[in-house]
Write a protein that holds these residues in place. Structure first.
Motif, short mmCIF file in Angstrom:
data_model
loop_
_atom_site.label_atom_id
_atom_site.label_comp_id
_atom_site.label_asym_id
_atom_site.label_seq_id
_atom_site.Cartn_x
_atom_site.Cartn_y
_atom_site.Cartn_z
N LEU A 172 -13.97 -0.34 -5.46
CA LEU A 172 -14.65 -0.59 -4.17
C LEU A 172 -15.01 0.72 -3.48
N ARG A 173 -14.11 1.71 -3.55
CA ARG A 173 -14.41 3.01 -2.92
C ARG A 173 -15.58 3.70 -3.62
N GLU A 174 -15.66 3.52 -4.95
CA GLU A 174 -16.78 4.10 -5.70
C GLU A 174 -18.10 3.45 -5.23
N PRO A 232 -4.20 -9.07 -8.80
CA PRO A 232 -4.59 -9.85 -7.63
C PRO A 232 -3.79 -9.47 -6.38
N ARG A 233 -4.33 -9.86 -5.23
CA ARG A 233 -3.67 -9.62 -3.95
C ARG A 233 -3.51 -10.89 -3.15
N THR A 234 -4.01 -12.00 -3.66
CA THR A 234 -3.83 -13.30 -3.02
C THR A 234 -3.54 -14.31 -4.13
N GLN A 262 11.64 5.07 -6.15
CA GLN A 262 12.59 6.15 -5.90
C GLN A 262 11.96 7.25 -5.06
N GLU A 263 12.78 8.13 -4.56
CA GLU A 263 12.33 9.25 -3.74
C GLU A 263 11.39 10.16 -4.55
N LYS A 264 11.75 10.39 -5.82
CA LYS A 264 10.93 11.26 -6.67
C LYS A 264 10.03 10.44 -7.57
N GLY A 316 -8.48 -2.24 7.18
CA GLY A 316 -7.20 -2.59 6.55
C GLY A 316 -7.10 -4.06 6.14
N ALA A 317 -8.23 -4.77 6.16
CA ALA A 317 -8.22 -6.19 5.75
C ALA A 317 -8.55 -6.30 4.26
N LEU A 318 -8.35 -7.49 3.70
CA LEU A 318 -8.72 -7.70 2.31
C LEU A 318 -10.21 -8.02 2.21
N GLY A 341 0.65 11.62 4.12
CA GLY A 341 0.52 12.90 3.41
C GLY A 341 -0.34 12.83 2.16
N ARG A 342 -0.91 11.66 1.91
CA ARG A 342 -1.72 11.54 0.67
C ARG A 342 -3.05 12.26 0.82
N ARG A 343 -3.48 12.92 -0.23
CA ARG A 343 -4.81 13.54 -0.28
C ARG A 343 -5.46 13.16 -1.60
N PRO A 401 0.86 -1.18 0.00
CA PRO A 401 0.00 0.00 0.00
C PRO A 401 0.89 1.23 0.00
N GLY A 402 0.61 2.19 -0.87
CA GLY A 402 1.41 3.41 -0.91
C GLY A 402 2.71 3.29 -1.67
N ALA A 403 2.96 2.15 -2.32
CA ALA A 403 4.20 1.99 -3.09
C ALA A 403 4.21 2.90 -4.31
N GLY A 404 3.03 3.32 -4.74
CA GLY A 404 2.94 4.19 -5.92
C GLY A 404 2.29 3.52 -7.11
N LYS A 405 1.54 2.45 -6.87
CA LYS A 405 0.87 1.72 -7.97
C LYS A 405 -0.07 2.65 -8.73
N GLY A 406 -0.94 3.32 -8.00
CA GLY A 406 -1.93 4.19 -8.64
C GLY A 406 -1.28 5.36 -9.37
N THR A 407 -0.25 5.95 -8.74
CA THR A 407 0.45 7.09 -9.34
C THR A 407 1.09 6.68 -10.67
N GLN A 408 1.77 5.55 -10.67
CA GLN A 408 2.45 5.10 -11.90
C GLN A 408 1.44 4.57 -12.92
N SER A 447 -8.24 -0.22 -10.91
CA SER A 447 -7.88 -0.38 -9.50
C SER A 447 -9.08 -0.97 -8.76
N THR A 448 -8.91 -2.17 -8.21
CA THR A 448 -10.03 -2.75 -7.45
C THR A 448 -10.34 -1.87 -6.23
N GLY A 449 -9.29 -1.26 -5.65
CA GLY A 449 -9.52 -0.37 -4.51
C GLY A 449 -10.42 0.80 -4.90
N SER A 485 -1.87 -2.34 9.62
CA SER A 485 -2.56 -3.59 9.26
C SER A 485 -2.44 -3.86 7.77
N ARG A 486 -2.56 -2.83 6.94
CA ARG A 486 -2.47 -3.04 5.49
C ARG A 486 -1.09 -3.56 5.10
N LEU A 487 -0.05 -3.04 5.78
CA LEU A 487 1.30 -3.51 5.48
C LEU A 487 1.46 -4.99 5.89
P1 AP5 Z 1 -0.20 5.82 -4.54
O1 AP5 Z 1 0.18 5.88 -5.99
O2 AP5 Z 1 -1.54 6.29 -4.15
O3 AP5 Z 1 0.10 4.36 -3.99
P2 AP5 Z 1 -0.68 3.01 -4.17
O4 AP5 Z 1 0.37 1.94 -4.29
O5 AP5 Z 1 -1.71 3.10 -5.24
O6 AP5 Z 1 -1.31 2.93 -2.73
P3 AP5 Z 1 -2.77 2.52 -2.24
O7 AP5 Z 1 -2.89 3.03 -0.84
O8 AP5 Z 1 -3.80 2.93 -3.23
O9 AP5 Z 1 -2.59 1.00 -2.23
P4 AP5 Z 1 -3.47 -0.03 -1.54
O10 AP5 Z 1 -2.98 -1.21 -2.25
O11 AP5 Z 1 -3.38 -0.10 -0.08
O12 AP5 Z 1 -4.95 0.52 -1.77
P5 AP5 Z 1 -6.10 0.11 -2.77
O13 AP5 Z 1 -6.88 1.31 -3.08
O14 AP5 Z 1 -5.56 -0.69 -3.89
O15 AP5 Z 1 0.92 6.62 -3.74
C1 AP5 Z 1 0.79 6.88 -2.34
C2 AP5 Z 1 1.14 8.33 -2.00
O16 AP5 Z 1 2.55 8.52 -2.15
C3 AP5 Z 1 0.48 9.37 -2.90
O17 AP5 Z 1 0.11 10.46 -2.13
C4 AP5 Z 1 1.57 9.74 -3.92
O18 AP5 Z 1 1.46 11.07 -4.38
C5 AP5 Z 1 2.82 9.52 -3.11
N1 AP5 Z 1 3.89 8.97 -3.94
C6 AP5 Z 1 3.80 8.06 -4.91
N2 AP5 Z 1 5.01 7.77 -5.44
C7 AP5 Z 1 5.89 8.51 -4.76
C8 AP5 Z 1 7.29 8.65 -4.82
N3 AP5 Z 1 8.06 8.00 -5.68
N4 AP5 Z 1 7.86 9.49 -3.98
C9 AP5 Z 1 7.11 10.17 -3.11
N5 AP5 Z 1 5.78 10.07 -2.99
C10 AP5 Z 1 5.17 9.26 -3.81
O19 AP5 Z 1 -6.98 -0.85 -1.86
C11 AP5 Z 1 -7.68 -0.35 -0.72
C12 AP5 Z 1 -8.36 -1.47 0.00
O20 AP5 Z 1 -9.34 -2.09 -0.87
C13 AP5 Z 1 -7.48 -2.63 0.47
O21 AP5 Z 1 -6.88 -2.38 1.70
C14 AP5 Z 1 -8.49 -3.78 0.52
O22 AP5 Z 1 -9.28 -3.70 1.68
C15 AP5 Z 1 -9.41 -3.49 -0.67
N6 AP5 Z 1 -8.94 -4.18 -1.90
C16 AP5 Z 1 -8.52 -3.58 -3.04
N7 AP5 Z 1 -8.16 -4.51 -3.97
C17 AP5 Z 1 -8.39 -5.72 -3.37
C18 AP5 Z 1 -8.19 -7.06 -3.80
N8 AP5 Z 1 -7.69 -7.35 -5.01
N9 AP5 Z 1 -8.51 -8.05 -2.93
C19 AP5 Z 1 -9.00 -7.78 -1.71
N10 AP5 Z 1 -9.21 -6.53 -1.24
C20 AP5 Z 1 -8.90 -5.51 -2.07
#
Ligand code: AP5
Ligand code: MG
Length: 213
Positions: A35-37, A87-89, A194-196, A56-58, A122-124, A9-16, A30-32, A166-168
């Motif tokens: 689901l949020r929608e 996938p996540r599992t 990377q940092e940037k 923070g669970a799946l 710091g994410r918004r 979570p927060g690795a930057g998947k959505g950003t990239q 993005s399944t996340g 918990s997510r980690l």
């Molecule tokens: P961002 O790009 O938002 O990171 P991300 O990897 O997309 O992080 P998410 O929090 O979205 O991942 P997630 O996997 O926990 O959540 P998801 O929505 O998929 O980057 C993070 C922040 O860092 C941003 O502010 C960005 O600007 C900044 N940043 C990015 N790159 C940077 C860099 N290089 N340097 C500095 N800053 C940077 O899922 C949410 C929940 O939904 C899950 O917890 C689960 O409950 C459920 N869910 C979703 N998919 C499934 C599934 N397949 N199975 C079961 N449950 C699921």
């Protein structure tokens, strides 16, 4: 081209995924986000998902597999797609295999846990269009206001410190084994985060170009 982004979570998947989607003209799914929608619309699916996500669970495999099956038959997926957070599992990965979907590349964005905690704090997000920002790394031109649509910025409910932890844990236990799963298929492309943001983008594009040959 069928791509997948793996990473904590927060690795930057959505950003990239957003950048790659524009560059190669394929949708980022993005399944996340889906689901949020559903949660925002108060649908039955959204209500079912809420307690898992907020803690923070799946969300259960059958629920997310159903969402993905429905999404991947849409017209815009004909020329390929990017899977972000699915996938996540291992069970979800096997479901993709059963659907006869073969990934061309699985980009695994590697970031240490302590950097993740700084990033997510710091994410918004824009409450209106969903665009993602960061107070330090990707600030908006006007504080608290979306650059794209002028919507108000909000903090994700699952970006609280105790939920991030918990997510980690869930990532390390249930999702990280997928790296071996896809390495065995010869499609894993690790990218050191990377940092940037733009430096990670350059490495990500290079990894994808190596797949395209
Ligand atoms: P961002 O790009 O938002 O990171 P991300 O990897 O997309 O992080 P998410 O929090 O979205 O991942 P997630 O996997 O926990 O959540 P998801 O929505 O998929 O980057 C993070 C922040 O860092 C941003 O502010 C960005 O600007 C900044 N940043 C990015 N790159 C940077 C860099 N290089 N340097 C500095 N800053 C940077 O899922 C949410 C929940 O939904 C899950 O917890 C689960 O409950 C459920 N869910 C979703 N998919 C499934 C599934 N397949 N199975 C079961 N449950 C699921
Ligand atoms: Mg994301």
């Amino acid at each position: 081209m069928k791509l997948m982004f793996l990473g904590a979570p927060g690795a930057g998947k959505g950003t990239q995924a957003e950048v790659v989607s524009e560059r190669y003209n394929i949708p980022a799914i993005s399944t996340g986000a889906l689901l949020r929608e559903a949660m925002a619309n108060g649908t039955e699916l959204g209500m079912k998902a809420k307690s898992y996500i907020d803690g923070g669970a799946l969300v259960p495999d059958d629920v997310v597999i159903g969402i993905i099956k429905e999404r991947l038959v849409a017209d815009d997926c004909k020329n390929g797609f990017i899977l972000d957070g699915f996938p996540r599992t291992v069970a979800q990965a096997k479901a993709l295999d059963e659907m006869d979907i073969k990934m061309d590349g699985v980009v695994s964005i590697e970031v240490e846990d302590d950097a993740i905690i700084r990033r997510l704090g710091g994410r918004r997000l824009c409450g209106k269009c969903g665009s993602s920002y960061h107070v330090d790394y990707k600030p908006t031109a006007v504080a608290g206001v979306c650059d794209k649509c002028g919507g108000e910025l909000i903090t994700r409910a699952d970006d609280k410190p105790e939920v991030i932890k918990s997510r980690l844990d869930v990532y390390h236990e249930q999702t990280e084994p997928l790296k071996d799963f896809y390495a065995a298929k010869g499609v894993l492309k690790p990218v050191i985060g990377q940092e940037k943001i733009e430096d990670t983008t350059a490495l990500t594009i290079a990894a994808i170009e190596s797949i395209r040959g």
